[in-house]
Every structure is written in structure tokens, then in C-alpha cells.
Design a protein around this motif. Sequence first.
Motif, PDB file in Angstrom:
ATOM      1  N   TRP A 139      17.375  78.859  50.202  1.00 44.36           N
ATOM      2  CA  TRP A 139      15.853  77.822  49.913  1.00 44.36           C
ATOM      3  C   TRP A 139      14.557  78.582  49.177  1.00 44.36           C
ATOM      4  O   TRP A 139      14.209  78.188  47.841  1.00 44.36           O
ATOM      5  CB  TRP A 139      14.911  76.806  50.764  1.00 44.36           C
ATOM      6  CG  TRP A 139      13.878  76.110  51.094  1.00 44.36           C
ATOM      7  CD1 TRP A 139      13.926  74.914  50.004  1.00 44.36           C
ATOM      8  CD2 TRP A 139      13.168  76.779  50.994  1.00 44.36           C
ATOM      9  NE1 TRP A 139      12.849  74.564  50.249  1.00 44.36           N
ATOM     10  CE2 TRP A 139      11.995  75.682  50.749  1.00 44.36           C
ATOM     11  CE3 TRP A 139      11.876  77.606  51.062  1.00 44.36           C
ATOM     12  CZ2 TRP A 139      11.033  75.768  51.218  1.00 44.36           C
ATOM     13  CZ3 TRP A 139      10.906  78.180  52.046  1.00 44.36           C
ATOM     14  CH2 TRP A 139       9.915  76.950  51.684  1.00 44.36           C
TER      15      TRP A 139
ATOM     16  N   GLN B 182      16.507  79.674  45.982  1.00 42.31           N
ATOM     17  CA  GLN B 182      15.610  78.607  43.885  1.00 42.31           C
ATOM     18  C   GLN B 182      14.130  77.688  44.313  1.00 42.31           C
ATOM     19  O   GLN B 182      14.400  77.801  43.224  1.00 42.31           O
ATOM     20  CB  GLN B 182      16.466  77.561  45.512  1.00 42.31           C
ATOM     21  CG  GLN B 182      16.558  76.394  44.336  1.00 42.31           C
ATOM     22  CD  GLN B 182      17.669  76.529  43.414  1.00 42.31           C
ATOM     23  OE1 GLN B 182      18.817  77.541  43.261  1.00 42.31           O
ATOM     24  NE2 GLN B 182      16.914  76.138  41.846  1.00 42.31           N
ATOM     25  N   THR B 183      13.420  78.372  45.399  1.00 45.80           N
ATOM     26  CA  THR B 183      12.138  78.257  44.280  1.00 45.80           C
ATOM     27  C   THR B 183      11.485  78.850  43.261  1.00 45.80           C
ATOM     28  O   THR B 183      10.715  78.550  42.160  1.00 45.80           O
ATOM     29  CB  THR B 183      11.363  78.281  45.736  1.00 45.80           C
ATOM     30  OG1 THR B 183      11.354  78.162  46.480  1.00 45.80           O
ATOM     31  CG2 THR B 183       9.121  78.228  45.458  1.00 45.80           C
TER      32      THR B 183
ATOM     33  N   LEU C 236      12.956  76.684  40.167  1.00 46.69           N
ATOM     34  CA  LEU C 236      12.121  75.629  39.720  1.00 46.69           C
ATOM     35  C   LEU C 236      10.259  76.076  39.720  1.00 46.69           C
ATOM     36  O   LEU C 236      10.171  75.502  39.044  1.00 46.69           O
ATOM     37  CB  LEU C 236      12.609  74.758  41.204  1.00 46.69           C
ATOM     38  CG  LEU C 236      13.612  74.726  41.611  1.00 46.69           C
ATOM     39  CD1 LEU C 236      13.992  73.988  42.840  1.00 46.69           C
ATOM     40  CD2 LEU C 236      14.280  73.423  40.554  1.00 46.69           C
TER      41      LEU C 236
ATOM     42  N   ALA D 152      10.097  67.524  40.882  1.00 45.73           N
ATOM     43  CA  ALA D 152      11.878  68.980  41.423  1.00 45.73           C
ATOM     44  C   ALA D 152      11.106  69.698  42.222  1.00 45.73           C
ATOM     45  O   ALA D 152      11.573  69.803  43.396  1.00 45.73           O
ATOM     46  CB  ALA D 152      12.469  69.252  40.376  1.00 45.73           C
ATOM     47  N   LEU D 153      10.328  70.971  41.867  1.00 49.00           N
ATOM     48  CA  LEU D 153       9.622  71.474  42.695  1.00 49.00           C
ATOM     49  C   LEU D 153       9.007  71.060  44.198  1.00 49.00           C
ATOM     50  O   LEU D 153       9.421  71.749  45.278  1.00 49.00           O
ATOM     51  CB  LEU D 153       8.831  72.671  41.671  1.00 49.00           C
ATOM     52  CG  LEU D 153       8.037  73.408  42.715  1.00 49.00           C
ATOM     53  CD1 LEU D 153       9.525  74.338  43.060  1.00 49.00           C
ATOM     54  CD2 LEU D 153       6.883  74.368  41.591  1.00 49.00           C
TER      55      LEU D 153
ATOM     56  N   HIS E 192      11.279  70.035  46.663  1.00 48.96           N
ATOM     57  CA  HIS E 192      12.605  71.265  47.260  1.00 48.96           C
ATOM     58  C   HIS E 192      12.054  71.683  47.757  1.00 48.96           C
ATOM     59  O   HIS E 192      11.944  72.784  49.540  1.00 48.96           O
ATOM     60  CB  HIS E 192      12.699  72.060  45.795  1.00 48.96           C
ATOM     61  CG  HIS E 192      13.213  73.928  46.267  1.00 48.96           C
ATOM     62  ND1 HIS E 192      14.659  74.119  47.147  1.00 48.96           N
ATOM     63  CD2 HIS E 192      12.600  74.810  46.308  1.00 48.96           C
ATOM     64  CE1 HIS E 192      14.145  74.910  47.278  1.00 48.96           C
ATOM     65  NE2 HIS E 192      13.358  75.226  47.199  1.00 48.96           N
TER      66      HIS E 192
ATOM     67  N   ALA F 237      11.959  69.644  51.637  1.00 49.19           N
ATOM     68  CA  ALA F 237      13.075  70.048  52.023  1.00 49.19           C
ATOM     69  C   ALA F 237      13.632  71.496  52.695  1.00 49.19           C
ATOM     70  O   ALA F 237      14.318  71.600  52.756  1.00 49.19           O
ATOM     71  CB  ALA F 237      14.448  69.484  50.874  1.00 49.19           C
TER      72      ALA F 237
END
Length: 145
Positions: free
Chosen positions: A29, A32-33, A36, A127-128, A131, A134
Motif C-alpha cells: 500500500w 503504491q502511494t 498515485l 484515486a489517490l 487509495h 483503503a
Amino acid sequence: MIRYINAFFKALWLTLRGQNIPRSPLQGWIEQTIPLTGAVIRAADAHGWEQTARKTHKLRIEGRDVSMETILTTVLFHAREEYPYLLKNQDQHSLLAIQSSNVNDVFWLSRLAESLTSAAIKGPLDALIAHLKAMPRMEGGIKKD
């Protein structure tokens, strides 16, 4: 100390077998930040919000002025530097520090999204935000696979 020795030998064994050391959901996670956030910055650059414009676009948040640039670089700093450091140097407060910073990042980004009208920037920004909202739940501390 034994925990570190066991981790070393597990990592060595996986390396010798040609396998990667498993990542926790939290590590994935965090990683992936970064892309993004980069997508938000690229979208902003492409639609007239270069770094200078991002520095001058200020929001009043919690009694102080915060620029769009500061918000985005803060999220990047957390993902690139702070969170990996906290994972590497874990103590009983590491997870709480990550969760607290993330809540603040979501708040700042949500306020930023409210201030923008460009759909081209809001798409990657939303989207960021989704994310970050989540974030994997890590009950009882940071779990390692």
C-alpha cells in the motif's frame, strides 16, 4: 534479538532459493502511494498547475495556509521516507504514527479536491484519496508475512 536473527536467516534462505522476501499488505500500500501521487502531479503539470502554480494555490486548513505543493510533497515524503523508516524501526507506536499521518493526508487531500474545478486533476486526486482511505487494517500491530 532472536527475532532479528530469525528474520535474517529467513531472508537468506529465500534469497538463496531465488525468492523475494514477502511484503506485508501495508508495504504494498505504501509503495503504491508513490505512483498515485506522481499521477496527480503529472496531471497538474499537464493542465497548467506547474510547481509555481501549486505553490501559490493555498488553502486555509486548521488555521494555517497550506499550498497544494506542500500537500502533495507531504504525501510523497510520508510514502518515500517516513513510513518505510517506521516499518524498519518498529516500536509500539509505529502503526499509530502511520495511521495518524494517513488520516491527516486524506483530510488535506480532500480539502484540496474541494478547492479544484479541473476534472483532469480531480480524477487522479480522487484515486489517490480512495487509495489512502483503503489503508490495510493491521490489527494488533504491523504484521509481516
